[in-house]
Design an enzyme around this catalytic site. Structure first.
Site, mmCIF file in Angstrom:
data_model
loop_
_atom_site.group_PDB
_atom_site.id
_atom_site.type_symbol
_atom_site.label_atom_id
_atom_site.label_comp_id
_atom_site.label_asym_id
_atom_site.label_seq_id
_atom_site.Cartn_x
_atom_site.Cartn_y
_atom_site.Cartn_z
ATOM 1 N N HIS A 1 42.054 29.703 40.733
ATOM 2 C CA HIS A 1 40.717 29.699 41.405
ATOM 3 C C HIS A 1 41.165 29.331 42.890
ATOM 4 C CE1 HIS A 1 39.924 25.270 41.162
ATOM 5 N NE2 HIS A 1 39.507 25.248 41.834
ATOM 6 N N ASP B 1 43.883 28.522 34.453
ATOM 7 C CA ASP B 1 43.594 28.203 35.895
ATOM 8 C C ASP B 1 44.359 27.615 36.533
ATOM 9 O OD1 ASP B 1 42.096 28.517 38.081
ATOM 10 O OD2 ASP B 1 41.010 26.218 37.600
ATOM 11 N N SER C 1 42.016 20.352 44.163
ATOM 12 C CA SER C 1 42.192 21.402 43.536
ATOM 13 C C SER C 1 43.804 22.613 43.303
ATOM 14 C CB SER C 1 41.563 22.994 43.316
ATOM 15 O OG SER C 1 40.269 23.317 42.930
#
Length: 386
Positions: A110, A140, A218
């Site tokens: 993402h 992911d 992230s």
């Protein structure tokens, strides 16, 4: 309302001048206001690790050079007050880490999804353009490649996430709100969590931690007391959009398997059965006199899936037991590939050991009789909706 939030910070750069430095990435996705307070990183950490491993400072000094900041640019569709459509430049920030001296970097899918340009910044202030080697929305994860000399790269070592235990001390290193290479510490607070991937499928065996992680973290590493990567920080559970001490990391054993496939072919092909199942609860089995060894209730079968081709049956009768809604009348799945299945995660683990085109036997109850159904597995679609 509690929500799972991916940790890439995003800023729209059109219409309003973007702020420089960390504040450029301070806005949450929901448009709320964020106050960024700079604090000391590893220097504020305790000097001694209670676990007898490396100190937080030692982990930071060894690992931080291998953690990178990832900046992406893309064009977001938008319309003005007159209804004229156009595109607004959008910038996102995340983290990643080096895995080898060939310039490969692991991050979250993402973080780089839809990016037109990807820049990777290192601890020595060098910024290099990166290309996408491959990505896997179902976990992911993504692998990038930069053209850098091997001496400029500090690869981080993957640990064995199967050996992680609740209470283990961990350190997260990333770029929350653009604050480069920030270290936070905590413990593993739970194991075997399941979270939803960007494409809607489930990521299993996820590590839960109370180490503070926020947007911008992230793709950064979660490290154990030996300085090994045991997970990739991906999501937080929150009601406010900020960290409340519940973060989730994709386990390193999943990372190792996925990265190997991405490096080999640029994608991950997963076996797909095509059924929606629910565990058979004790109350359900007792009330409807279901077989004692029934594991999973097949509630529906995806059209044109491997399960549909093999003739598996979904249910038609809606019932509510103890406040839970079930669809009865379909097959009851007992075992797959010779292994007993009592939970959805067990079935997914069995399928994970196969590839599209493999044939497996399923043991099911249908109309009170046990039978074996042979299925040729298909390829997982881009989303659960096909």
């Amino acid at each position: 309302m509690t929500q799972l939030v991916a940790l890439a910070a995003v800023a729209l750069l059109g219409g309003v001048a973007a702020l420089g430095g960390a504040a450029a990435f301070g806005a949450f996705d929901d448009g709320g206001t964020t106050t960024v307070v700079e604090t000391q990183g590893a220097s504020a950490a305790p000097a001694v690790s209670r676990s007898g491993g490396l100190t937080i400072n030692e982990i930071y000094r060894r690992s931080a050079p291998g953690v990178v900041q990832i900046n992406t640019r893309s064009q977001a569709p938008a319309s003005d007050a007159f209804g004229q459509f156009g595109e607004i430049p959008q910038q996102a920030l995340g983290s990643g880490f080096v895995i080898d001296r060939e310039g490969h970097i692991v991050t979250n899918f993402h973080v780089i999804d839809g990016a037109d340009q990807i820049d990777v910044s290192f601890s020595n202030q060098d910024t290099l353009k990166a290309t996408v080697v491959g990505s896997d929305p179902s976990t992911d994860l993504a692998v990038l490649k930069v053209d850098a000399g091997s001496r400029a790269l500090t690869p981080l070592r993957l640990g064995d996430s199967d050996r992680v235990q609740v209470g283990d001390e961990v350190v997260a290193i990333g770029n929350p709100f653009g604050l480069e290479r920030t270290a936070t510490a905590g413990i593993v607070s739970a194991l075997q969590r399941a979270v939803t991937a960007p494409n809607g499928f489930s990521i299993d065996h996820v590590i839960q931690t109370d180490a503070p992680i926020n947007q911008g973290n992230s793709g950064g590493p979660l490290l154990n007391s030996a300085g090994e990567v045991i997970g990739v920080n991906s999501q937080i559970e929150t009601r406010s959009g900020g960290n409340v001490g519940i973060g989730f990391a994709v386990p390193s054993n999943t990372v190792q398997s996925v990265v190997a496939q991405l490096l080999r072919s640029g994608r991950v092909d997963r076996a797909y059965l095509g059924i929606y199942t629910r565990p058979v609860s004790a109350d359900l089995a007792r009330l409807f006199r279901l077989p004692v060894d029934a594991g999973l209730l097949v509630e529906s079968v995806a059209p044109k899936s491997a399960a549909a081709e093999a003739g598996l049956h979904g249910g038609n009768d809606q019932v509510i037991v103890s406040g839970e809604s079930y669809r009865l009348g379909g097959d009851l799945l007992v075992a797959a590939d010779g292994r007993r299945v009592a939970g959805v995660e067990e079935l997914r683990d069995i399928l994970a050991g196969h590839k599209p085109g493999d044939t497996i036997d399923l043991e099911v109850y249908r109309d009170g009789a046990k039978r074996t159904v042979t299925v040729e597995l298909g390829r997982q679609p881009s989303s659960p909706r096909g």
